[in-house]
Design an enzyme around this catalytic site. Structure first.
Site, short mmCIF file in Angstrom:
data_model
loop_
_atom_site.label_atom_id
_atom_site.label_comp_id
_atom_site.label_asym_id
_atom_site.label_seq_id
_atom_site.Cartn_x
_atom_site.Cartn_y
_atom_site.Cartn_z
N ARG A 1 0.83 -1.20 0.00
CA ARG A 1 0.00 0.00 0.00
C ARG A 1 0.87 1.26 0.00
O ARG A 1 1.99 1.25 0.50
CB ARG A 1 -0.92 0.01 1.23
CG ARG A 1 -2.00 -1.03 1.20
CD ARG A 1 -2.96 -0.86 2.38
NE ARG A 1 -2.30 -0.96 3.66
CZ ARG A 1 -1.96 0.09 4.42
NH1 ARG A 1 -2.24 1.32 4.04
NH2 ARG A 1 -1.35 -0.09 5.58
N LYS B 1 -8.62 -2.31 0.42
CA LYS B 1 -8.62 -1.42 1.57
C LYS B 1 -9.39 -0.12 1.32
O LYS B 1 -9.89 0.50 2.26
CB LYS B 1 -7.19 -1.10 1.99
CG LYS B 1 -6.46 -2.28 2.62
CD LYS B 1 -7.19 -2.82 3.85
CE LYS B 1 -6.40 -3.90 4.55
NZ LYS B 1 -7.17 -4.55 5.65
N HIS C 1 -10.88 -3.90 11.85
CA HIS C 1 -9.77 -4.55 11.15
C HIS C 1 -9.39 -5.77 11.99
O HIS C 1 -8.49 -5.71 12.82
CB HIS C 1 -8.60 -3.58 11.01
CG HIS C 1 -7.49 -4.11 10.17
ND1 HIS C 1 -6.16 -3.83 10.42
CD2 HIS C 1 -7.48 -4.91 9.07
CE1 HIS C 1 -5.40 -4.43 9.52
NE2 HIS C 1 -6.19 -5.08 8.70
N SER D 1 -0.52 -5.85 10.32
CA SER D 1 0.16 -6.81 9.45
C SER D 1 1.34 -7.44 10.18
O SER D 1 2.14 -6.77 10.83
CB SER D 1 0.65 -6.09 8.19
OG SER D 1 1.32 -6.98 7.34
N LYS E 1 -2.88 -12.37 12.46
CA LYS E 1 -4.33 -12.29 12.38
C LYS E 1 -4.92 -13.38 11.48
O LYS E 1 -5.88 -14.06 11.86
CB LYS E 1 -4.69 -10.88 11.87
CG LYS E 1 -6.13 -10.49 11.96
CD LYS E 1 -6.32 -8.98 11.93
CE LYS E 1 -5.48 -8.22 10.96
NZ LYS E 1 -5.56 -8.58 9.56
N THR E 2 -4.37 -13.52 10.28
CA THR E 2 -4.86 -14.54 9.34
C THR E 2 -4.50 -15.95 9.80
O THR E 2 -5.33 -16.86 9.80
CB THR E 2 -4.30 -14.28 7.93
OG1 THR E 2 -4.77 -13.01 7.47
CG2 THR E 2 -4.74 -15.35 6.96
N ASP F 1 -9.96 -10.70 7.95
CA ASP F 1 -9.39 -9.35 7.95
C ASP F 1 -10.36 -8.21 8.27
O ASP F 1 -9.96 -7.24 8.90
CB ASP F 1 -8.75 -9.07 6.59
CG ASP F 1 -7.83 -7.87 6.60
OD1 ASP F 1 -6.99 -7.78 7.51
OD2 ASP F 1 -7.94 -7.02 5.71
N ARG G 1 1.74 -12.21 -1.40
CA ARG G 1 0.36 -12.42 -0.97
C ARG G 1 -0.35 -13.46 -1.82
O ARG G 1 0.07 -13.76 -2.95
CB ARG G 1 -0.43 -11.11 -1.09
CG ARG G 1 0.04 -10.00 -0.16
CD ARG G 1 -0.66 -10.06 1.16
NE ARG G 1 -0.31 -8.96 2.03
CZ ARG G 1 -0.92 -8.72 3.18
NH1 ARG G 1 -1.92 -9.49 3.56
NH2 ARG G 1 -0.55 -7.72 3.94
#
Length: 524
Positions: A55, A193, A212, A230, A234-235, A249, A314
Site C-alpha cells: 500500500r 482497503k 480490522h 500486518s 491475524k490470518t 481481515d 500475498r
C-alpha cells in the site's frame, strides 16, 4: 452538478469495449491470454505489481467537500480538492475510450441488512479476478443500482505537479459521488482497503462497529475476534482447524453479531509451508491469485522464501477454499476479543487479561513492532501505533470506533486479552519469536475457559494480569522477565517501550477519560 456525471455509467459510456460479469474461469483465461499473469504449478495465477508491492499511504486521499468536511477526521486522512479529483477522473474517462474494461457487481458485507453493492471496473482481468475472489459474489444479478463504484486503471498515472498529488499513484475516495478511483499502482490491496475505508465511513454512522480483525467460531458457537496489524498473526491464528472461520481481515459488529465484510482472504505468503499453515497453503490452487511470489521459470514451482520482489508476497482466495469456513460468514456476538501484537522489544507478556478500561487503552494504542528487513532504513526494533489496529482505514474520529467498541464489550460482557506473538527471551536479534504452537495453546485456553479458574498475577510494569499457568505452555515464558538472562537489560527495554506508549496516548488527552489513559504501562 448531477451525480451521474461522476459515476460507473459515465465511465462505461466512454469505454471502447466492455466485458461484463465474466466468471472466475473466464477471467482466469483472459489474464493468461493477456499476459497479465503466469500460471503457477499449483494452478493459481501469479501477478507482479512492479514498483508498488504494498500500500502507498501517502497517495490515499478523501475528497474534502462541504458534506464530509466536519465528519472526516483529517488528523489521520489526507484531503484532496474537488479540482484534483475532477482532473484525475477525466484521465480515467479518457483512458476508457481506448481500452477494454472488465465490469461486475459484487457485494461487501455478509449481513444483507448492512451490505453494499459495489460496481467494479478494472483495466486488468487479473485484478478483476482478485475482486471476484475477495468480495462477495451475488447469487443472481442485482436488480438495484450500485451503492458505490470502484474504478482501477493502473496505467493511468498522475502528474504530481499538475494534479497536486505526491506521486504517479493515487487512491481517491469521493463520498459525494460514491466512487473510488485508483491509478498508477497495480497492488491489489489498494482496491480491497479503499472499499474497507468506505465501510468504515458508513457503518459506524449506523451504530455498527467496523473492525480490522479476523474472526472464527468454536464448536460451542462462541465467537472470537482477533485485532492486529500486518505481521501479528491475524490470518494465521484465525485459520484454526479446530474452529470455523468467519473471515480473516475485515468485519462488522451489528445488533445481530459479527459479519464478514469480505468473501475471501488475502494472506501473506512469505515463508509459507504446509506444515505451519496448512489451510492457507492448500488454498493456493485454481482460482487463487498470487501476488509477487517468485516462480521457477521452468517448473513454475512457488518459492515462498524468495523475497526478491518484496517481503509482502500475498495470495487471494475465496472463503470456500478454507474447509471449515462458514457460509454465510456471520456468527453471534463475540465472547472474546484478542488484541495481537508482535513486540520486537521482547517485554510484553505472551498473554494477558485486560479489564474494559485497559481494552480501550490498547485499542487506542494499536501497538506492534516493525523489525529490521521489513522496511528500508529500519536497523532495529521500531514501535508503531495504529488506532484500532487499522488507523489508515478509519475515515471518522478514532474515538467513534473506540466508544462503539466499549459499548459492545459492556453490552455483551466480552472478555479481552492481549497476546504477544513477537519475541521472548530478549529483543529481536537476541531472543526468539514466540512459537506458534504456544500462541495457539494460549488462545485455545482463553477461548475454552481453561484460564478462568487459575491464578493471575499483575505485571508491575504493563499493569495487566498474567496467568500463572496455561495448558501446553511452559510456565517460565508466561512472565517475560523470567526468560531474560540479563534482568537489567529487560528493565531497560521495558522502560523504552513504556515511554513510547506514554508518548503515544498523549494525543488523546482531553478527548478520552483520564481513568482510561491512566491504565497503561508505567515504570512507577
Amino acid at each position: 452538478m448531477e451525480n451521474k456525471k461522476f459515476s460507473a455509467a459515465d465511465i462505461l459510456s466512454n469505454a471502447r469495449m466492455i466485458s461484463r460479469d465474466l466468471s472466475v474461469s473466464e477471467l482466469f483465461e483472459e489474464a493468461i491470454i493477456n499476459r497479465e499473469a503466469v500460471l503457477s504449478r499449483r494452478g493459481a495465477i501469479c501477478i507482479y505489481t512492479g514498483q508498488y508491492t504494498g500500500r502507498s499511504p501517502k497517495d490515499r486521499f478523501i475528497v474534502d467537500t462541504t458534506s464530509v468536511h466536519n465528519i472526516v477526521s483529517w488528523s489521520n486522512n489526507a484531503p484532496c480538492t474537488e479540482e484534483t479529483f475532477k482532473r484525475l477522473y477525466a484521465k480515467m474517462k479518457n483512458f476508457a475510450r481506448d481500452h477494454k474494461l472488465y465490469v461486475s457487481d459484487n457485494y461487501v458485507g455478509a449481513d444483507p441488512e448492512h451490505r453494499l453493492q459495489i460496481k467494479c471496473i478494472t483495466e486488468y482481468a487479473a485484478q478483476h479476478l482478485f475482486l471476484k475472489e475477495l468480495f462477495i459474489k451475488p447469487e443472481k444479478p442485482p436488480a438495484a443500482p450500485e451503492d458505490f463504484t470502484l474504478v482501477c486503471f493502473p496505467s493511468v498515472k498522475a502528474n504530481p505537479l499538475e494534479d497536486s498529488v505526491h506521486s504517479e499513484a493515487f487512491i481517491i475516495i469521493n463520498f459525494d459521488y460514491k466512487i473510488v478511483i485508483i491509478g498508477g499502482t497495480k497492488y491489489c490491496g489498494e482496491m480491497k482497503k479503499s472499499i474497507f475505508s468506505v465501510m468504515n465511513y458508513i457503518l459506524p454512522q449506523k451504530g455498527i462497529l467496523s473492525m480490522h480483525c479476523s474472526a472464527n467460531v468454536g464448536k460451542d458457537g462462541k465467537t472470537a475476534i482477533f485485532f492486529g496489524l500486518s505481521g501479528t498473526g491475524k490470518t494465521t491464528l484465525s485459520a484454526d482447524p479446530n474452529r470455523r472461520l468467519i473471515g480473516d481481515d475485515e468485519h462488522g459488529w451489528s445488533e445481530h453479531g459479527i459479519f464478514n465484510i469480505e468473501g475471501g482472504c488475502y494472506a501473506k505468503c512469505i515463508h509459507l509451508t504446509e506444515e505451519t499453515e496448512p489451510e492457507i497453503y492448500r488454498a493456493i490452487k485454481y482460482g487463487a491469485v498470487l501476488e509477487n511470489v517468485v516462480l521457477d521459470p521452468k517448473t513454475r514451482k512457488e518459492d515462498y522464501d524468495d523475497a526478491r520482489y518484496t517481503e509482502n508476497t500475498r495470495v487471494a482466495y475465496p472463503l470456500e477454499y478454507i474447509p471449515n469456513a462458514i457460509h454465510p460468514s456471520m456468527a453471534g456476538h463475540p465472547t472474546a476479543i484478542i488484541f495481537l501484537t508482535a513486540d520486537a522489544f521482547g517485554v510484553l507478556p505472551p498473554i494477558s487479561r485486560l479489564n474494559p478500561k485497559q481494552a480501550m487503552y490498547h485499542f487506542l494504542s494499536g501497538y506492534t513492532s516493525k523489525v529490521a528487513g521489513t522496511e528500508r532504513g529500519i536497523i532495529g526494533p521500531q514501535a508503531t501505533f495504529s488506532i484500532g489496529f487499522g488507523e489508515p482505514f478509519l475515515p471518522l474520529s478514532p474515538l467513534k470506533y473506540a466508544r462503539l467498541l466499549e459499548q459492545k464489550i459492556q453490552e455483551h460482557n466480552t472478555k479481552v486479552y492481549l497476546v504477544n506473538t513477537g519475541w521472548t527471551g530478549g529483543p529481536y536479534g537476541i531472543g526468539s519469536r514466540m512459537k506458534l504452537k504456544y500462541t495457539r495453546a494460549m488462545i485455545t485456553a482463553a477461548l475454552e475457559g481453561q484460564l478462568d479458574n487459575i491464578g493471575w498475577t499483575n505485571d508491575s510494569i504493563f499493569k495487566v494480569e498474567v496467568p500463572d499457568y496455561c495448558p501446553d505452555v511452559p510456565s517460565d515464558i508466561l512472565k517475560p522477565a523470567n526468560t531474560w538472562t540479563d534482568k537489567g537489560a529487560y528493565k531497560r527495554q521495558a522502560a523504552k517501550l513504556v515511554g513510547l506508549f506514554t508518548k503515544n496516548v498523549k494525543r488523546f488527552r482531553g478527548e478520552m477519560a483520564d481513568d482510561i489513559l491512566s491504565t497503561g504501562p508505567s515504570m512507577q
